[in-house]
Structures are given as structure tokens and as C-alpha cells.
Design a protein around this motif. Sequence first.
Motif, PDB file in Angstrom:
ATOM      1  N   UNK A 127       0.831  -1.201   0.000  1.00  0.00           N
ATOM      2  CA  UNK A 127       0.000   0.000   0.000  1.00  0.00           C
ATOM      3  C   UNK A 127       0.867   1.254   0.000  1.00  0.00           C
ATOM      4  N   UNK A 128       1.937   1.251   0.803  1.00  0.00           N
ATOM      5  CA  UNK A 128       2.807   2.427   0.887  1.00  0.00           C
ATOM      6  C   UNK A 128       3.519   2.723  -0.415  1.00  0.00           C
ATOM      7  N   UNK A 129       4.093   1.701  -1.043  1.00  0.00           N
ATOM      8  CA  UNK A 129       4.817   1.911  -2.297  1.00  0.00           C
ATOM      9  C   UNK A 129       3.853   2.327  -3.404  1.00  0.00           C
ATOM     10  N   UNK A 130       2.698   1.681  -3.454  1.00  0.00           N
ATOM     11  CA  UNK A 130       1.711   2.045  -4.476  1.00  0.00           C
ATOM     12  C   UNK A 130       1.206   3.475  -4.274  1.00  0.00           C
ATOM     13  N   UNK A 131       0.943   3.844  -3.033  1.00  0.00           N
ATOM     14  CA  UNK A 131       0.469   5.198  -2.754  1.00  0.00           C
ATOM     15  C   UNK A 131       1.528   6.229  -3.104  1.00  0.00           C
ATOM     16  N   UNK A 143      -3.099   0.277  -9.757  1.00  0.00           N
ATOM     17  CA  UNK A 143      -4.076   0.002  -8.702  1.00  0.00           C
ATOM     18  C   UNK A 143      -4.520  -1.457  -8.741  1.00  0.00           C
ATOM     19  N   UNK A 144      -4.719  -1.996  -9.963  1.00  0.00           N
ATOM     20  CA  UNK A 144      -5.112  -3.402 -10.089  1.00  0.00           C
ATOM     21  C   UNK A 144      -3.993  -4.308  -9.593  1.00  0.00           C
ATOM     22  N   UNK A 145      -2.759  -3.964  -9.931  1.00  0.00           N
ATOM     23  CA  UNK A 145      -1.625  -4.761  -9.470  1.00  0.00           C
ATOM     24  C   UNK A 145      -1.496  -4.688  -7.952  1.00  0.00           C
ATOM     25  N   UNK A 146      -1.794  -3.516  -7.411  1.00  0.00           N
ATOM     26  CA  UNK A 146      -1.773  -3.372  -5.956  1.00  0.00           C
ATOM     27  C   UNK A 146      -2.790  -4.288  -5.301  1.00  0.00           C
ATOM     28  N   UNK A 147      -3.985  -4.384  -5.906  1.00  0.00           N
ATOM     29  CA  UNK A 147      -4.996  -5.291  -5.375  1.00  0.00           C
ATOM     30  C   UNK A 147      -4.522  -6.731  -5.364  1.00  0.00           C
TER      31      UNK A 147
END
Length: 409
Positions: A57-61, A281-285
Motif C-alpha cells: 500500500x505504501x509503495x503504491x500510494x 491500482x489493479x496490481x496493488x490489489x
Amino acid sequence: MTAEVPRPALRPALRPARMWPRDVLKVGVVGLRTRPMRAFLSALGIAIGISAMVAVVGISSSSRADLDRTLSELGTNLLTVSPGTTMTGEQARLPVEAEAMVGRIAPVESVSAIGRVADADVYRTGKIPKAETNGIATYAVRTGLPATVGVEVRSGTWLNAATASYPATVLGAITAQRLGIGHAGPDTQVMVGGVWFTVVGILAPTPLAPELDTAALVGWPVAESRLGFDGRPTVVYTRSRDAQVEAVAQVLGATANPEAPNEVDVSRPSDALAAKQAADAAFTGLLLGVGGVALLVGGVGVANTMVISVLERRGEIGLRRSLGATRGQIRTQFLAESLLLSALGGVAGALLGVAVTAGYVTSVSWSVVIPVWAVLGGVGATLVIGVLAGLYPAIRASRLSPTEALTQP
């Protein structure tokens, strides 16, 4: 008449001692300290799951924040006009007046263009074989291109009214790298279409106009006079008022080429970056799902530890029950141990996730963005896992009768 014998007063039933929160914490800590290695391994499973979730979550954000910042700086009101294909499948061409006609659209605030110069390959020296073009194109450009597209010059200067009429060029970021040129200067020259051009500038990467990264950019006048450029634009860039972007996009094709509007492609480069953001976002999911599985595995480890703890501590349970401990107190004791075990793993995992995120984000020069909900939600998830993992062992321990617990080995 007989006198009544007084009956002895009944003593009130003794109530079991109440366990205060401090007492619950003490018995929970004692249970973990007696088996430190097992407790450590169980907490480690929880920590891995939480750290993975927080880091993802942190890296994606942080990545999305950097992309949002880039979009905000470059703007999302950039539209491009380029030639499409004809009815016969051939490459279409924009009219020479396309740039001027697009500039007459009222909501358009600025317009600029580039034109592909045919047969003008770029070489570092004149001794390189003609076939080795290195994928570098030559474009004639307007001097107002940086203001419209948002390009930045990393070394040297951009073309001006004077240099645009003389053999001077600005190299894209990838072009300079392929030619082995680190900085611009009066002594740095490249051969463009058989003519020596002085490198007066080198661009930084241009996300919204990637075609500029692999190009050598020369002034429009010198391209026409020295390189045989026909004056037809290849790409027309426009900046419009934010509220009118969609309206401008609908009329751009017909305005740029009134005779064949179906042969014009109109695009919004920022949409590509927005699509990239959606893909991230999809990859983060997906990665969060992996972290959730790791967290579930950690919860199973905690449950296994607590079940084995109940089996190994039957004597302790029987002794406590014989001394007056209630079933509720036994349940509370084992639930407290499970919660403490999960909480230790959750806090350690959250801190590890924050550290991993900060390390990676710093290495790629992004701003560290870690949502508070990710950290608090991760720790909260571990507490839920702790309750679920410790519920069955706690109920099982509370149902053991004192005699059964003391007599079984």
C-alpha cells in the motif's frame, strides 16, 4: 411447648476473584514467555503478512502520488493531433495550415507543432554506416514548444528565434544517451541529414510526449532551408481551458483537416498515464491479496500455537480451576495470549512495512506516502486474527473440568 432452636446463619457464597486488565495482561505475558521460540515464530508469520500489506500500500500510494504530481505539473489539458490512415490504409498527412487553423479554436490557449523530417538521420560522426540509425528521428519544431508541451531542458538551452534559423539542435533524453552525449555546448556537434548541427540543449524525459525523447529537434526554418522539410506538421499540440477540453477534442479533427477529418487522430496523452495508474491500482490489489494470504497463514500459525498450548497446559488449567478460576477467566487468559501474540506480530510487521516502504521510495526519489489507514488497519486486522485464532482454543480450555485436566497426562 418447645422452644425453637435457632438456625445458623448461611454464609454468602464466595465470589471468584475478579481479573482486572492488568491481571489479564500478566497471565497473557507469562504464557508467551514460557515458550518464547514458538511465540516468536507464530508472531513472525503475522509480521510477514502485515509488513507485506503495508509495504504494498505504501509503495503504491507513493507511486500514485508521484504520478499525480507529474500530471499536475504537466497538466491534463494537453491534446495532440496527428495524421491517421486513409480509406485505402495508407498513412495520411496533415495540411500545412493545420497548426494555424487549430490555433483559431476559441478555448485553445496555446498551440505548437513538430514535423518529421524525412531522410534526415542523426549520427555522432560521419563514419557510421547509414543503416545504423539507432532509431533516432529528426523533427522540425516551433520555438514555443516547451510552453505548450511542458518539456524541460536538462543541459544547455532551448531553441530561440536566432538559433532556429541556423544549424542548431536540441536532443531528446534517449537520443543523447544513444549518441553518448552528456552535455550541450558549442563544441558538441552531430550530423543531421548530412549537415553538422551544434547541440545547444538536451531535454529531460518528457512523459506526455515520448516521441521527443528519441528525436533530434531542429528549428522549423532551418529544416525547410537545409534539410528539405516540406512544412507539414506531424503532431500538433494544444492546451485548452480545463472545462473545455472535451469540447475542443470533438472539433480538433475537423479543424485540423477539414477535407478529411476521419484521417486525423486526436488523443489525450494524460489518459495513458491515467491508465497506467489504474493498472498499478489493479496490481496493488493483487499484491494485497498475496499479503492477505500471508496474514491468513500467520493466523493459522497462531491458532496452532494456542491449541498446542491448551494441550500442554492441562495441568495448569486444572490447578487454576481447582483454586476457583471460572471458565470465563480461563477463556480470557487464552484469548489474551492469542491477542498479545497477534499484536506483537502486527506492530512489528507494521514497523517493518513502513521501513521497507521508506527505503524503496527514497531510493527512487519519490515522496514517502504511507496511508494511516494502512498501518492502523493492518494492526487492527491482526487483532481480529488473534481473536479468531484464539477463540476455539480458549473455549476448549474453559470446558476442561478440574478433575479431567489434573488426571490426564
